[in-house]
Design a protein around this motif. Structure first.
Motif, PDB file in Angstrom:
ATOM      1  N   VAL A 288       0.839  -1.196   0.000  1.00  0.00           N
ATOM      2  CA  VAL A 288       0.000   0.000   0.000  1.00  0.00           C
ATOM      3  C   VAL A 288       0.877   1.250   0.000  1.00  0.00           C
ATOM      4  O   VAL A 288       0.621   2.216  -0.737  1.00  0.00           O
ATOM      5  CB  VAL A 288      -0.955  -0.001   1.212  1.00  0.00           C
ATOM      6  N   LEU A 289       1.937   1.234   0.807  1.00  0.00           N
ATOM      7  CA  LEU A 289       2.841   2.381   0.877  1.00  0.00           C
ATOM      8  C   LEU A 289       3.557   2.636  -0.448  1.00  0.00           C
ATOM      9  O   LEU A 289       4.024   3.747  -0.705  1.00  0.00           O
ATOM     10  CB  LEU A 289       3.876   2.159   1.985  1.00  0.00           C
ATOM     11  N   GLY A 290       3.642   1.605  -1.287  1.00  0.00           N
ATOM     12  CA  GLY A 290       4.310   1.752  -2.571  1.00  0.00           C
ATOM     13  C   GLY A 290       3.453   2.394  -3.640  1.00  0.00           C
ATOM     14  O   GLY A 290       3.933   2.607  -4.763  1.00  0.00           O
ATOM     15  N   GLN A 291       2.198   2.711  -3.323  1.00  0.00           N
ATOM     16  CA  GLN A 291       1.291   3.290  -4.308  1.00  0.00           C
ATOM     17  C   GLN A 291       1.175   4.810  -4.125  1.00  0.00           C
ATOM     18  O   GLN A 291       0.768   5.273  -3.061  1.00  0.00           O
ATOM     19  CB  GLN A 291      -0.103   2.660  -4.191  1.00  0.00           C
ATOM     20  N   PRO A 292       1.540   5.602  -5.136  1.00  0.00           N
ATOM     21  CA  PRO A 292       1.421   7.064  -5.016  1.00  0.00           C
ATOM     22  C   PRO A 292       0.021   7.530  -4.649  1.00  0.00           C
ATOM     23  O   PRO A 292      -0.138   8.519  -3.931  1.00  0.00           O
ATOM     24  CB  PRO A 292       1.826   7.562  -6.410  1.00  0.00           C
ATOM     25  N   LEU A 293      -1.005   6.809  -5.129  1.00  0.00           N
ATOM     26  CA  LEU A 293      -2.373   7.200  -4.826  1.00  0.00           C
ATOM     27  C   LEU A 293      -2.625   7.223  -3.320  1.00  0.00           C
ATOM     28  O   LEU A 293      -3.310   8.107  -2.804  1.00  0.00           O
ATOM     29  CB  LEU A 293      -3.356   6.244  -5.511  1.00  0.00           C
ATOM     30  N   ALA A 294      -2.071   6.253  -2.594  1.00  0.00           N
ATOM     31  CA  ALA A 294      -2.258   6.210  -1.145  1.00  0.00           C
ATOM     32  C   ALA A 294      -1.652   7.454  -0.489  1.00  0.00           C
ATOM     33  O   ALA A 294      -2.239   8.040   0.432  1.00  0.00           O
ATOM     34  CB  ALA A 294      -1.628   4.946  -0.575  1.00  0.00           C
ATOM     35  N   TRP A 295      -0.491   7.876  -0.944  1.00  0.00           N
ATOM     36  CA  TRP A 295       0.153   9.060  -0.379  1.00  0.00           C
ATOM     37  C   TRP A 295      -0.606  10.333  -0.742  1.00  0.00           C
ATOM     38  O   TRP A 295      -0.678  11.273   0.057  1.00  0.00           O
ATOM     39  CB  TRP A 295       1.594   9.151  -0.875  1.00  0.00           C
ATOM     40  N   GLN A 296      -1.169  10.369  -1.944  1.00  0.00           N
ATOM     41  CA  GLN A 296      -1.945  11.545  -2.340  1.00  0.00           C
ATOM     42  C   GLN A 296      -3.188  11.706  -1.470  1.00  0.00           C
ATOM     43  O   GLN A 296      -3.523  12.817  -1.032  1.00  0.00           O
ATOM     44  CB  GLN A 296      -2.328  11.416  -3.822  1.00  0.00           C
ATOM     45  N   VAL A 297      -3.871  10.594  -1.187  1.00  0.00           N
ATOM     46  CA  VAL A 297      -5.028  10.642  -0.291  1.00  0.00           C
ATOM     47  C   VAL A 297      -4.593  11.075   1.110  1.00  0.00           C
ATOM     48  O   VAL A 297      -5.262  11.886   1.767  1.00  0.00           O
ATOM     49  CB  VAL A 297      -5.737   9.275  -0.254  1.00  0.00           C
ATOM     50  N   MET A 298      -3.466  10.536   1.571  1.00  0.00           N
ATOM     51  CA  MET A 298      -2.976  10.872   2.916  1.00  0.00           C
ATOM     52  C   MET A 298      -2.636  12.359   3.033  1.00  0.00           C
ATOM     53  O   MET A 298      -3.001  13.018   4.017  1.00  0.00           O
ATOM     54  CB  MET A 298      -1.748  10.020   3.238  1.00  0.00           C
ATOM     55  N   LEU A 299      -1.943  12.921   2.047  1.00  0.00           N
ATOM     56  CA  LEU A 299      -1.552  14.326   2.115  1.00  0.00           C
ATOM     57  C   LEU A 299      -2.759  15.247   2.029  1.00  0.00           C
ATOM     58  O   LEU A 299      -2.819  16.277   2.716  1.00  0.00           O
ATOM     59  CB  LEU A 299      -0.548  14.639   0.999  1.00  0.00           C
ATOM     60  N   LEU A 300      -3.734  14.880   1.206  1.00  0.00           N
ATOM     61  CA  LEU A 300      -4.965  15.662   1.161  1.00  0.00           C
ATOM     62  C   LEU A 300      -5.672  15.617   2.516  1.00  0.00           C
ATOM     63  O   LEU A 300      -6.111  16.648   3.042  1.00  0.00           O
ATOM     64  CB  LEU A 300      -5.885  15.130   0.069  1.00  0.00           C
TER      65      LEU A 300
ATOM     66  N   ARG B 102     -11.404   4.729  -3.101  1.00  0.00           N
ATOM     67  CA  ARG B 102     -10.110   4.405  -3.691  1.00  0.00           C
ATOM     68  C   ARG B 102      -9.623   3.018  -3.297  1.00  0.00           C
ATOM     69  O   ARG B 102      -8.450   2.694  -3.512  1.00  0.00           O
ATOM     70  CB  ARG B 102      -9.067   5.454  -3.272  1.00  0.00           C
ATOM     71  N   THR B 103     -10.490   2.186  -2.729  1.00  0.00           N
ATOM     72  CA  THR B 103     -10.104   0.830  -2.328  1.00  0.00           C
ATOM     73  C   THR B 103     -11.132  -0.173  -2.813  1.00  0.00           C
ATOM     74  O   THR B 103     -12.319   0.124  -2.913  1.00  0.00           O
ATOM     75  CB  THR B 103      -9.984   0.731  -0.787  1.00  0.00           C
TER      76      THR B 103
ATOM     77  N   ASP C 273      -3.513 -10.644  -9.044  1.00  0.00           N
ATOM     78  CA  ASP C 273      -3.515 -12.100  -8.893  1.00  0.00           C
ATOM     79  C   ASP C 273      -2.383 -12.599  -7.996  1.00  0.00           C
ATOM     80  O   ASP C 273      -2.468 -13.705  -7.426  1.00  0.00           O
ATOM     81  CB  ASP C 273      -3.411 -12.769 -10.270  1.00  0.00           C
ATOM     82  N   GLY C 274      -1.336 -11.825  -7.844  1.00  0.00           N
ATOM     83  CA  GLY C 274      -0.219 -12.222  -6.999  1.00  0.00           C
ATOM     84  C   GLY C 274      -0.348 -11.746  -5.559  1.00  0.00           C
ATOM     85  O   GLY C 274       0.586 -11.912  -4.777  1.00  0.00           O
ATOM     86  N   GLY C 275      -1.498 -11.139  -5.235  1.00  0.00           N
ATOM     87  CA  GLY C 275      -1.712 -10.673  -3.866  1.00  0.00           C
ATOM     88  C   GLY C 275      -1.077  -9.335  -3.562  1.00  0.00           C
ATOM     89  O   GLY C 275      -1.009  -8.943  -2.383  1.00  0.00           O
ATOM     90  N   GLN C 276      -0.603  -8.611  -4.591  1.00  0.00           N
ATOM     91  CA  GLN C 276       0.011  -7.314  -4.393  1.00  0.00           C
ATOM     92  C   GLN C 276      -0.980  -6.192  -4.671  1.00  0.00           C
ATOM     93  O   GLN C 276      -1.924  -6.359  -5.457  1.00  0.00           O
ATOM     94  CB  GLN C 276       1.237  -7.159  -5.288  1.00  0.00           C
ATOM     95  N   VAL C 277      -0.763  -5.064  -4.033  1.00  0.00           N
ATOM     96  CA  VAL C 277      -1.634  -3.909  -4.242  1.00  0.00           C
ATOM     97  C   VAL C 277      -1.210  -3.171  -5.496  1.00  0.00           C
ATOM     98  O   VAL C 277      -0.010  -2.870  -5.670  1.00  0.00           O
ATOM     99  CB  VAL C 277      -1.586  -2.963  -3.027  1.00  0.00           C
ATOM    100  N   VAL C 278      -2.166  -2.884  -6.363  1.00  0.00           N
ATOM    101  CA  VAL C 278      -1.906  -2.132  -7.592  1.00  0.00           C
ATOM    102  C   VAL C 278      -2.955  -1.042  -7.700  1.00  0.00           C
ATOM    103  O   VAL C 278      -4.011  -1.095  -7.081  1.00  0.00           O
ATOM    104  CB  VAL C 278      -1.944  -3.040  -8.840  1.00  0.00           C
ATOM    105  N   THR C 279      -2.664  -0.039  -8.540  1.00  0.00           N
ATOM    106  CA  THR C 279      -3.601   1.046  -8.794  1.00  0.00           C
ATOM    107  C   THR C 279      -4.198   0.871 -10.178  1.00  0.00           C
ATOM    108  O   THR C 279      -3.469   0.717 -11.156  1.00  0.00           O
ATOM    109  CB  THR C 279      -2.885   2.408  -8.691  1.00  0.00           C
ATOM    110  N   ARG C 280      -5.527   0.876 -10.233  1.00  0.00           N
ATOM    111  CA  ARG C 280      -6.212   0.706 -11.531  1.00  0.00           C
ATOM    112  C   ARG C 280      -7.225   1.805 -11.728  1.00  0.00           C
ATOM    113  O   ARG C 280      -7.770   2.337 -10.792  1.00  0.00           O
ATOM    114  CB  ARG C 280      -6.925  -0.656 -11.565  1.00  0.00           C
TER     115      ARG C 280
END
Length: 401
Positions: free
Chosen positions: A204-216, A324-325, A394-401
């Protein structure tokens, strides 16, 4: 006992969500109107008062990331009950007329709200997956109502009970009612049986979208906690009376109710949430300027615009967590990041105002800082408001779509 129908269970969950939400702001907003009395009776410096207003917000940020961990080990229902129990205890402790207990109780209050406030978006996503954004508006409206009650009733309760510390402690009754209702009536699910995974927090921390939501979340929340912590003091500095300043803050928070409820509905009208976010942040900036710089005859227009802007921006920021989830577990992790990191950032807002007042900076400088924060929040809203979502591949990793 007859088993509740799905509709009855849904209505009960919404009622419980509203009751819990009512408790998550009075502990913060009830403090600001009595800060002048606290300072006069205790002799605390403006910097110390700034630290007092910053402490609960900082605890929101520090303890919010613990919520997913507690939910995994205790279950989200028990974790939320623990948060309400800690909230009631912290409020009672603030009723002891000592500086030490005031700070310790405030720390406990911030920790409790950090945990409970982080758990609720994930519970809403779990119980109401199709309408989670709209129900987040209902929950946010309850938060705003609690904040308005805390601000508006703080001085009357202190006068009625004969002391500011008894007024602060009186809100523990509402927390105890919510705790008993939640223990008796909360929905219970087998989390292991729920579909979907949450991915790892590292992914989750590797996704820019998560940081953008956090900073907002952090930037708009810093404005909210500056209002809770300092708006009455700033209004008194403008020449308004203590009681009037408290009611102006309470009225502004009350105006947040319809904005908080309507914002998610209006956001559904477009492809994403960027236009709605830019609109409410502009209203906030205008409201601050009218209250702190414009002629006093425009003060109630400022109260209304600030309320509309802050109610809408907070509601939309919380709504982004569920929009966003892809599932409730991801929502819980994003909620922990957005509210944990966001509130830690937000804590710098009231502390910064305390520092500016300590060094004698005037309302013009403070207003400029508030408007700048609104502009920065608008910049991150252009990214966080896009129609994108965190999913599990499919690999259990978080991705942004």
């Amino acid at each position: 006992m007859a088993e509740r129908t799905p509709k009855a269970s849904l209505a009960l969950f919404i009622a419980l969500m509203v009751l819990v939400g009512l408790n998550l702001r009075p502990a913060l907003s009830s403090l600001a109107p009595v800060l002048t009395r606290i300072q006069q009776e205790t002799g605390l410096s403006p910097l110390a008062i700034g630290a007092l207003t910053t402490l609960p917000v900082l605890c929101l940020g520090l303890f919010a990331p613990l919520a997913p961990w507690l939910a995994k080990r205790l279950g989200p229902e028990r974790a939320l009950a623990a948060g309400l129990m800690l909230l009631a205890a912290g409020l009672l402790l603030r009723g002891v007329p000592l500086i030490t207990t005031l700070f310790i109780g405030t720390l406990m209050v911030g920790a409790a709200i950090g945990v409970a406030g982080t758990l609720l978006p994930a519970l809403v996503k779990r119980e109401l997956p199709a309408g989670a954004d709209l129900m987040t508006g209902v929950y946010t409206m309850a938060l705003c109502l609690g904040g308005a009650l805390g601000a508006g009733l703080s001085i009357p309760l202190a006068d009625w009970l004969g002391a500011w510390h008894l007024g602060l402690a009186s809100w523990s009754l509402l927390a105890l009612i919510a705790l008993l209702a939640w223990l008796a009536l909360a929905p219970r699910r087998d989390e292991a049986a729920l579909p979907g995974g949450g991915g790892s927090m590292r992914s989750v921390l590797g996704q820019p979208l998560a940081w953008q939501v956090m900073l907002l979340m952090g930037l708009q929340s810093s404005l909210a906690y500056i209002v809770f912590g300092w708006l009455p003091t700033l209004l008194v500095a403008r020449g308004y009376g203590e009681a009037e300043a408290g009611w102006m803050m309470g009225a502004s928070v009350m105006v947040q109710l319809p904005a908080a409820l309507a914002a998610p509905w209006l956001a559904r009208l477009g492809r994403d949430q960027r236009p709605a976010l830019l609109c409410v942040l502009t209203l906030s900036a205008t409201g601050f300027w009218l209250l702190l710089q414009a002629t006093p005859s425009l003060r109630w227009l400022g109260v209304i615009l600030l309320g509309l802007g802050q109610g809408g921006s907070f509601s939309l920021a919380l709504t982004l967590i569920v929009l966003r989830t892809g599932n409730s577990r991801l929502a819980g992790k994003l909620s922990g990041l957005a509210q944990g990191g966001g509130y830690t950032l937000a804590a710098m807002g009231p502390l910064g105002v305390g520092v500016m007042l300590q060094f004698g900076l005037g309302l013009t400088a403070i207003t400029s800082v508030l408007v700048t924060i609104c502009a920065l929040a608008a910049g991150f809203a252009l990214y966080a408001g896009r129609n994108r979502r965190l999913e599990i591949d499919d690999g259990g990793q978080v991705v942004t779509r």
